[in-house]
Design an enzyme around this catalytic site. Structure first.
Site, PDB file in Angstrom:
ATOM      1  CG  ASN A   9      90.944  64.596  13.098  1.00 48.90           C
ATOM      2  OD1 ASN A   9      91.233  63.710  12.281  1.00 48.90           O
ATOM      3  ND2 ASN A   9      89.978  65.475  12.889  1.00 48.90           N
ATOM      4  CE  LYS A  11      91.357  68.177  11.021  1.00 46.21           C
ATOM      5  NZ  LYS A  11      90.989  69.558  10.889  1.00 46.21           N
ATOM      6  CG  HIS A  98      85.814  66.688  12.017  1.00 47.03           C
ATOM      7  ND1 HIS A  98      85.977  67.637  11.043  1.00 47.03           N
ATOM      8  CD2 HIS A  98      86.753  66.936  12.965  1.00 47.03           C
ATOM      9  CE1 HIS A  98      86.994  68.424  11.390  1.00 47.03           C
ATOM     10  NE2 HIS A  98      87.473  68.012  12.548  1.00 47.03           N
ATOM     11  CD  GLU A 100      88.227  69.100   8.550  1.00 43.36           C
ATOM     12  OE1 GLU A 100      88.692  67.944   8.542  1.00 43.36           O
ATOM     13  OE2 GLU A 100      88.793  70.058   9.114  1.00 43.36           O
ATOM     14  CD  GLU A 170      87.048  69.503  16.475  1.00 41.14           C
ATOM     15  OE1 GLU A 170      88.231  69.414  16.787  1.00 41.14           O
ATOM     16  OE2 GLU A 170      86.598  69.052  15.413  1.00 41.14           O
ATOM     17  N   GLY A 176      91.813  74.738  11.868  1.00 40.62           N
ATOM     18  CA  GLY A 176      92.826  74.880  10.822  1.00 40.62           C
ATOM     19  C   GLY A 176      93.055  76.317  10.388  1.00 40.62           C
ATOM     20  CB  SER A 216      93.743  76.863  15.930  1.00 35.18           C
ATOM     21  OG  SER A 216      93.406  76.878  14.550  1.00 35.18           O
TER      22      SER A 216
HETATM   23  P1  PGA Z   1      93.038  71.901  14.007  1.00 35.65           P
HETATM   24  O1  PGA Z   1      91.902  70.814  13.767  1.00 35.65           O
HETATM   25  O2  PGA Z   1      93.660  71.590  15.355  1.00 35.65           O
HETATM   26  O3  PGA Z   1      94.010  71.705  12.883  1.00 35.65           O
HETATM   27  O4  PGA Z   1      92.393  73.237  13.992  1.00 35.65           O
HETATM   28  C1  PGA Z   1      91.083  70.347  14.813  1.00 35.65           C
HETATM   29  C2  PGA Z   1      90.071  69.370  14.281  1.00 35.65           C
HETATM   30  O5  PGA Z   1      89.528  69.587  13.186  1.00 35.65           O
HETATM   31  O6  PGA Z   1      89.772  68.353  14.920  1.00 35.65           O
END
Ligand code: PGA
Length: 256
Positions: A9, A11, A98, A100, A170, A176, A216
């Site tokens: 992803n 983003k 997601h 976000e 997640e 993140g 992460s």
């Molecule tokens: P990250 O994001 O690996 O940077 O923690 C994962 C995601 O949001 O899909």
């Protein structure tokens, strides 16, 4: 048997030039030989999707997902992109729900359920995200939260439609942040999710549903996360932006 999947992803990262460089690096290193049974997905921003799809035209080992879609087919929704448009550029999949999107763009389970329908109607595989925030992890409500997201977002689907869906767990506190769910926490939730799916759709469909971990996940911890029986791969944010890291994560899943 369910698919093993590593999905990147991206983003809101990468201009067209940067995206082309990354995808060319990936394409050179991802072949039937190098990834084995692992299915690889990249999910760039909308604006670079057509370019990335055309770069990967000859590489059948890498699929392309969008990061969102609108639930309507067309109309007065300034700034939005429909599932039908994604199908028209031959995207394969779409990440939906997601955290976000839920947090910054107010997406509710109801809206996400409608997006899942739009994706399926347009032959896009929905990569459906669920996960609790830190407070819910701490107050012990995390199983209920994830169950409601799945029930309200997906359980209107019939058996055939549900069989198309990939689930990504997640935990929001791990996205993140550099903090990862422990392998035990991941396995516990993944087994729980499979149990929830079993109750509704039965053992066979649940066993064939891929449940990815995200938050992460990186080369240093991918192997121990993927070693769990119910963790079928990863949805990778930060570590999908560098070819070396992403390929190392794919290799960790290949060795599962
Ligand atoms: P990250 O994001 O690996 O940077 O923690 C994962 C995601 O949001 O899909």
């Amino acid at each position: 048997m369910r698919d093993l999947i590593v999905a990147g992803n991206w983003k809101m990262n990468k201009t067209v030039d940067e995206a082309v460089i990354l995808v060319q690096e990936l394409s050179e290193r991802i072949s039937e030989e190098s990834v084995g049974e692992v299915k690889v997905v990249v999910s760039p921003p909308y604006v670079v999707l057509p370019q990335v799809i055309s770069e990967l035209w000859d590489n059948s080992m890498v699929s392309v997902a969008a990061q969102n879609c609108h639930e309507n087919e067309s109309g007065a929704f300034t700034g939005e992109v429909s599932a039908k448009m994604l199908q028209s550029i031959e995207a394969d999949a779409v990440i939906l729900g997601h955290s976000e999107r839920r947090e910054y763009f107010g997406e509710t389970n109801e809206i996400i359920a409608a997006k899942v329908d739009a994706a399926l109607e347009n032959n896009l595989v929905p990569i459906f995200c669920c996960g609790e925030v830190l407070e819910q992890r701490q107050d012990g409500s995390f199983f209920n939260v994830v169950k409601s997201q799945i029930v309200e977002g997906l359980f209107h689907l019939d058996n055939d439609a549900f069989s198309m869906v990939v689930i990504a767990y997640e935990p929001v506190w791990a996205i993140g942040t550099g903090e990862t769910a422990s392998p035990e926490q991941a396995q516990e939730m993944h087994a729980f999710i499979r149990g929830v799916v079993t109750e509704k759709y039965g053992h066979e469909i649940a066993e064939n549903t891929s449940v990815l971990y995200g938050g992460s996940c990186k080369p240093g911890n991918a192997q121990e996360l993927f070693a769990n029986p119910d963790v079928d791969g990863g949805l990778i944010g930060g570590a999908s932006l560098k070819a070396d890291d992403f390929v190392a994560i794919i290799e960790a899943l290949k060795n599962k």
